[in-house]
Design an enzyme around this catalytic site. Structure first.
Site, PDB file in Angstrom:
ATOM      1  N   ARG A  52     -21.439  -9.430 -16.491  1.00 12.20           N
ATOM      2  CA  ARG A  52     -20.298  -8.896 -17.225  1.00 12.20           C
ATOM      3  C   ARG A  52     -20.779  -7.649 -17.948  1.00 12.20           C
ATOM      4  O   ARG A  52     -21.795  -7.692 -18.647  1.00 12.20           O
ATOM      5  CB  ARG A  52     -19.805  -9.964 -18.212  1.00 12.20           C
ATOM      6  CG  ARG A  52     -18.711  -9.535 -19.138  1.00 12.20           C
ATOM      7  CD  ARG A  52     -17.421  -9.283 -18.369  1.00 12.20           C
ATOM      8  NE  ARG A  52     -16.294  -9.179 -19.290  1.00 12.20           N
ATOM      9  CZ  ARG A  52     -16.031  -8.109 -20.031  1.00 12.20           C
ATOM     10  NH1 ARG A  52     -16.818  -7.042 -19.987  1.00 12.20           N
ATOM     11  NH2 ARG A  52     -14.993  -8.121 -20.842  1.00 12.20           N
ATOM     12  N   GLU A  60      -6.860  -6.134 -17.402  1.00  9.41           N
ATOM     13  CA  GLU A  60      -6.897  -7.375 -16.622  1.00  9.41           C
ATOM     14  C   GLU A  60      -6.216  -7.219 -15.263  1.00  9.41           C
ATOM     15  O   GLU A  60      -5.198  -6.545 -15.149  1.00  9.41           O
ATOM     16  CB  GLU A  60      -6.168  -8.495 -17.394  1.00  9.41           C
ATOM     17  CG  GLU A  60      -6.701  -8.775 -18.793  1.00  9.41           C
ATOM     18  CD  GLU A  60      -8.078  -9.411 -18.797  1.00  9.41           C
ATOM     19  OE1 GLU A  60      -8.435 -10.040 -17.785  1.00  9.41           O
ATOM     20  OE2 GLU A  60      -8.797  -9.254 -19.792  1.00  9.41           O
ATOM     21  N   ARG A 102     -22.372 -15.744 -18.113  1.00  6.37           N
ATOM     22  CA  ARG A 102     -22.621 -14.535 -17.322  1.00  6.37           C
ATOM     23  C   ARG A 102     -23.606 -13.628 -18.057  1.00  6.37           C
ATOM     24  O   ARG A 102     -23.595 -13.563 -19.289  1.00  6.37           O
ATOM     25  CB  ARG A 102     -21.309 -13.768 -17.101  1.00  6.37           C
ATOM     26  CG  ARG A 102     -20.264 -14.579 -16.371  1.00  6.37           C
ATOM     27  CD  ARG A 102     -18.952 -13.835 -16.258  1.00  6.37           C
ATOM     28  NE  ARG A 102     -18.333 -13.561 -17.553  1.00  6.37           N
ATOM     29  CZ  ARG A 102     -17.096 -13.112 -17.709  1.00  6.37           C
ATOM     30  NH1 ARG A 102     -16.346 -12.874 -16.641  1.00  6.37           N
ATOM     31  NH2 ARG A 102     -16.586 -12.885 -18.899  1.00  6.37           N
TER      32      ARG A 102
END
Ligand code: ZN
Length: 213
Positions: A52, A60, A102
């Protein structure tokens, strides 16, 4: 087998597991191969490790029951152009992983440019710092101010359901719509009012994930 021998076998096994799990990232500190781009701020490395991008949030894309945001797919496409199928270098700071496990990283191209910064400068992502800040916060914020002033990408389209004002939280560096329950919870001393979304973003505040101002 004695307890001691058992313990050392166990230690060797655990260390090996840890080593194997982290091996992709050990190599990654030099350069890693990007197998797949999920969206404007998330990638998957060769062996499946998710990364990430640190310090930014791209608009989004549609996910499960959530509709996407304007430029969500454009940001994904731009990220693909920059990194998919390429070798990149990952740089981390004090926050190594997010709550989903992540890796959090700044992603550098072979020519030395930082992908996080490119996306912000082109208006394909918002800066979004954690409470601890970011090693590259000055660079990223300068890129965001440039994008806002030039009206690029997300700054070229009017915000969805604009508000007469926005409420920022100095502690979390997040800002909210006036009606957001998360915005109402903060203490008065942390509260700061912005006239517009771009005013909040120019000061390095990040949009609340719930009310998406
Ligand atoms: Zn909110």
């Amino acid at each position: 087998m004695g307890t001691r021998a058992g313990l050392s076998v166990m230690t060797v096994v655990l260390v090996s597991i840890w080593f194997l799990a982290s091996i992709e990232f050990c190599f990654a500190e030099k350069s890693v191969f990007v197998r797949h781009v999920i969206d404007g701020d998330t990638i998957v490395l060769k062996k499946g490790t998710k990364v990430r991008y640190r310090g930014i949030n791209s608009p989004e894309i549609p996910h499960k029951d959530k509709t996407g945001e304007p430029l969500g797919w454009e940001a994904t496409k731009r990220n693909k152009q920059l990194v998919q199928g390429r070798l990149v270098r990952l740089v981390q700071d004090d926050e190594k992983r997010d709550r989903f496990g992540r890796l959090l990283a700044y992603v550098f191209l072979p020519d030395g440019r930082m992908v996080n910064e490119i996306l912000v400068r082109e208006g394909m992502a918002f800066v979004c710092f954690s409470e601890k800040g970011s090693s590259f916060s000055k660079r990223l914020l300068a890129a965001q101010r440039e994008a806002i002033d030039a009206g690029r990408g997300i700054w070229s389209i009017p915000p969805v359901r604009p508000e007469p004002y926005y409420v920022g939280n100095r502690k979390t560096l997040r800002f909210h719509r006036p009606s957001c329950p998360y915005g109402k919870k903060m203490s008065k001393s942390n509260r700061v009012i912005f006239k517009s979304r771009s005013d909040a973003c120019k000061e390095g505040f990040c949009r609340c994930k719930k009310c998406l101002p």
